[in-house]
Design a protein around this motif. Structure first.
Motif, PDB file in Angstrom:
ATOM      1  N   ARG A  29       0.842  -1.207   0.000  1.00 34.71           N
ATOM      2  CA  ARG A  29       0.000   0.000   0.000  1.00 34.71           C
ATOM      3  C   ARG A  29       0.876   1.256   0.000  1.00 34.71           C
ATOM      4  O   ARG A  29       0.646   2.180  -0.779  1.00 34.71           O
ATOM      5  CB  ARG A  29      -0.933  -0.008   1.205  1.00 34.71           C
ATOM      6  N   LEU A  30       1.900   1.292   0.846  1.00 37.41           N
ATOM      7  CA  LEU A  30       2.797   2.452   0.885  1.00 37.41           C
ATOM      8  C   LEU A  30       3.554   2.625  -0.424  1.00 37.41           C
ATOM      9  O   LEU A  30       3.729   3.754  -0.909  1.00 37.41           O
ATOM     10  CB  LEU A  30       3.771   2.328   2.050  1.00 37.41           C
ATOM     11  N   LEU A  31       3.992   1.525  -1.001  1.00 30.55           N
ATOM     12  CA  LEU A  31       4.699   1.611  -2.282  1.00 30.55           C
ATOM     13  C   LEU A  31       3.777   2.122  -3.387  1.00 30.55           C
ATOM     14  O   LEU A  31       4.209   2.898  -4.251  1.00 30.55           O
ATOM     15  CB  LEU A  31       5.292   0.252  -2.662  1.00 30.55           C
ATOM     16  N   MET A  32       2.517   1.699  -3.365  1.00 34.31           N
ATOM     17  CA  MET A  32       1.555   2.195  -4.344  1.00 34.31           C
ATOM     18  C   MET A  32       1.341   3.690  -4.170  1.00 34.31           C
ATOM     19  O   MET A  32       1.311   4.446  -5.153  1.00 34.31           O
ATOM     20  CB  MET A  32       0.235   1.433  -4.227  1.00 34.31           C
ATOM     21  N   MET A  33       1.180   4.126  -2.937  1.00 35.13           N
ATOM     22  CA  MET A  33       0.993   5.547  -2.661  1.00 35.13           C
ATOM     23  C   MET A  33       2.234   6.341  -3.073  1.00 35.13           C
ATOM     24  O   MET A  33       2.126   7.445  -3.613  1.00 35.13           O
ATOM     25  CB  MET A  33       0.688   5.759  -1.176  1.00 35.13           C
ATOM     26  N   HIS A  34       3.400   5.767  -2.832  1.00 35.11           N
ATOM     27  CA  HIS A  34       4.657   6.419  -3.184  1.00 35.11           C
ATOM     28  C   HIS A  34       4.762   6.588  -4.705  1.00 35.11           C
ATOM     29  O   HIS A  34       5.020   7.697  -5.198  1.00 35.11           O
ATOM     30  CB  HIS A  34       5.829   5.595  -2.633  1.00 35.11           C
ATOM     31  N   ALA A  35       4.540   5.500  -5.438  1.00 32.15           N
ATOM     32  CA  ALA A  35       4.618   5.559  -6.902  1.00 32.15           C
ATOM     33  C   ALA A  35       3.561   6.518  -7.460  1.00 32.15           C
ATOM     34  O   ALA A  35       3.843   7.320  -8.360  1.00 32.15           O
ATOM     35  CB  ALA A  35       4.440   4.162  -7.497  1.00 32.15           C
ATOM     36  N   LEU A  36       2.360   6.448  -6.917  1.00 36.96           N
ATOM     37  CA  LEU A  36       1.290   7.336  -7.359  1.00 36.96           C
ATOM     38  C   LEU A  36       1.653   8.794  -7.108  1.00 36.96           C
ATOM     39  O   LEU A  36       1.372   9.668  -7.938  1.00 36.96           O
ATOM     40  CB  LEU A  36      -0.016   6.986  -6.651  1.00 36.96           C
ATOM     41  N   SER A  37       2.294   9.083  -5.991  1.00 37.35           N
ATOM     42  CA  SER A  37       2.719  10.454  -5.700  1.00 37.35           C
ATOM     43  C   SER A  37       3.697  10.961  -6.747  1.00 37.35           C
ATOM     44  O   SER A  37       3.619  12.113  -7.184  1.00 37.35           O
ATOM     45  CB  SER A  37       3.343  10.538  -4.307  1.00 37.35           C
ATOM     46  N   HIS A  38       4.624  10.101  -7.176  1.00 38.67           N
ATOM     47  CA  HIS A  38       5.548  10.497  -8.247  1.00 38.67           C
ATOM     48  C   HIS A  38       4.775  10.842  -9.525  1.00 38.67           C
ATOM     49  O   HIS A  38       5.091  11.820 -10.199  1.00 38.67           O
ATOM     50  CB  HIS A  38       6.551   9.382  -8.546  1.00 38.67           C
ATOM     51  N   VAL A  39       3.763  10.052  -9.838  1.00 37.35           N
ATOM     52  CA  VAL A  39       2.956  10.309 -11.040  1.00 37.35           C
ATOM     53  C   VAL A  39       2.216  11.630 -10.891  1.00 37.35           C
ATOM     54  O   VAL A  39       2.265  12.490 -11.786  1.00 37.35           O
ATOM     55  CB  VAL A  39       1.959   9.156 -11.303  1.00 37.35           C
ATOM     56  N   ARG A  40       1.508  11.806  -9.789  1.00 36.24           N
ATOM     57  CA  ARG A  40       0.684  13.008  -9.585  1.00 36.24           C
ATOM     58  C   ARG A  40       1.534  14.278  -9.512  1.00 36.24           C
ATOM     59  O   ARG A  40       1.092  15.337  -9.934  1.00 36.24           O
ATOM     60  CB  ARG A  40      -0.165  12.875  -8.317  1.00 36.24           C
ATOM     61  N   LEU A  41       2.745  14.164  -8.979  1.00 39.66           N
ATOM     62  CA  LEU A  41       3.647  15.316  -8.893  1.00 39.66           C
ATOM     63  C   LEU A  41       4.489  15.485 -10.162  1.00 39.66           C
ATOM     64  O   LEU A  41       5.330  16.383 -10.227  1.00 39.66           O
ATOM     65  CB  LEU A  41       4.553  15.193  -7.663  1.00 39.66           C
ATOM     66  N   GLU A  42       4.267  14.617 -11.134  1.00 41.68           N
ATOM     67  CA  GLU A  42       4.950  14.654 -12.437  1.00 41.68           C
ATOM     68  C   GLU A  42       6.471  14.614 -12.313  1.00 41.68           C
ATOM     69  O   GLU A  42       7.199  15.223 -13.093  1.00 41.68           O
ATOM     70  CB  GLU A  42       4.504  15.878 -13.234  1.00 41.68           C
ATOM     71  N   HIS A  43       6.964  13.871 -11.344  1.00 45.46           N
ATOM     72  CA  HIS A  43       8.405  13.793 -11.134  1.00 45.46           C
ATOM     73  C   HIS A  43       9.162  13.264 -12.353  1.00 45.46           C
ATOM     74  O   HIS A  43      10.186  13.855 -12.715  1.00 45.46           O
ATOM     75  CB  HIS A  43       8.725  12.963  -9.888  1.00 45.46           C
ATOM     76  N   PRO A  44       8.718  12.176 -12.996  1.00 47.79           N
ATOM     77  CA  PRO A  44       9.491  11.710 -14.157  1.00 47.79           C
ATOM     78  C   PRO A  44       9.593  12.761 -15.267  1.00 47.79           C
ATOM     79  O   PRO A  44      10.655  12.932 -15.869  1.00 47.79           O
ATOM     80  CB  PRO A  44       8.713  10.476 -14.628  1.00 47.79           C
ATOM     81  N   GLN A  45       8.514  13.484 -15.518  1.00 51.84           N
ATOM     82  CA  GLN A  45       8.533  14.493 -16.568  1.00 51.84           C
ATOM     83  C   GLN A  45       9.405  15.693 -16.183  1.00 51.84           C
ATOM     84  O   GLN A  45       9.989  16.340 -17.048  1.00 51.84           O
ATOM     85  CB  GLN A  45       7.106  14.993 -16.875  1.00 51.84           C
ATOM     86  N   ARG A  46       9.469  16.012 -14.909  1.00 55.79           N
ATOM     87  CA  ARG A  46      10.240  17.170 -14.452  1.00 55.79           C
ATOM     88  C   ARG A  46      11.729  16.869 -14.343  1.00 55.79           C
ATOM     89  O   ARG A  46      12.519  17.785 -14.102  1.00 55.79           O
ATOM     90  CB  ARG A  46       9.693  17.661 -13.108  1.00 55.79           C
ATOM     91  N   GLY A  47      12.119  15.613 -14.546  1.00 51.09           N
ATOM     92  CA  GLY A  47      13.526  15.237 -14.439  1.00 51.09           C
ATOM     93  C   GLY A  47      14.401  15.867 -15.494  1.00 51.09           C
ATOM     94  O   GLY A  47      15.572  16.138 -15.260  1.00 51.09           O
ATOM     95  N   GLN A  48      13.834  16.111 -16.650  1.00 50.53           N
ATOM     96  CA  GLN A  48      14.492  16.776 -17.769  1.00 50.53           C
ATOM     97  C   GLN A  48      15.943  16.366 -17.931  1.00 50.53           C
ATOM     98  O   GLN A  48      16.247  15.206 -18.115  1.00 50.53           O
ATOM     99  CB  GLN A  48      14.337  18.282 -17.637  1.00 50.53           C
ATOM    100  N   HIS A  49      16.848  17.317 -17.851  1.00 50.57           N
ATOM    101  CA  HIS A  49      18.269  17.103 -18.108  1.00 50.57           C
ATOM    102  C   HIS A  49      19.060  16.739 -16.853  1.00 50.57           C
ATOM    103  O   HIS A  49      20.271  16.672 -16.893  1.00 50.57           O
ATOM    104  CB  HIS A  49      18.857  18.389 -18.700  1.00 50.57           C
TER     105      HIS A  49
END
Length: 160
Positions: free
Chosen positions: A90-110
């Protein structure tokens, strides 16, 4: 014996540790579904947001963690999830979902990816602290990042 096999042996008992791949997959799918129900009851926002994100399992050994995200979907690895208890899933799901909702992968840029993912993990942990979600982490270590975005945390880590 691999790390995943050892974790499965501990979680399922030695006699079930050599379960066929289909059985491990079924165990993982069941644990994911139970964790989703737990989220629905305990954290409805996360449960509702999770419904909008495609989620799929894989047995691909190149997936390094139990759950990962690319910002568009969440992928879980059957053998690693099967070895975990529902609260951890459950915590891992919430953690991964938070990355999605906060757009962390897209904001990684360069940015340097290892430092960026560390900064994003810290940002998610700080969010969990703010939301009162219990975690067994050293909150004192996170204190210096209070009020910073993932980009701000990245800048601090990069300078160190």
């Amino acid at each position: 014996m691999t790390l995943a096999s050892t974790r499965i042996a501990r979680a399922l008992g030695e006699e079930d540790a050599s379960a066929p791949a289909e059985e491990v997959e079924a165990i993982a799918r069941g644990r994911i579904e139970h964790a989703r129900v737990d989220l629905l009851l305990d954290h409805p926002y996360f449960a509702a947001a999770l419904l909008a994100i495609p989620m799929r399992g894989t047995s691909e050994p190149s997936i390094p963690q139990a759950l990962v995200t690319d910002g568009r979907r969440i992928v879980y690895r059957y053998d690693l999830v099967a070895a975990l208890e529902r609260p951890k899933i459950r915590l891992l799901m919430m953690h991964a979902l938070s990355h999605v909702r906060l757009e962390h992968p897209q904001r990684g840029q360069h940015r340097e990816w290892t430092l960026w993912t560390t900064a994003c993990d810290i940002a998610v942990e700080l969010l969990f602290v703010q939301l009162g979600i219990e975690r067994s982490i050293d909150r004192g270590r996170l204190k210096r990042f209070d009020g910073l975005s993932a980009e701000g945390i990245y800048a601090v880590i990069q300078r160190e």
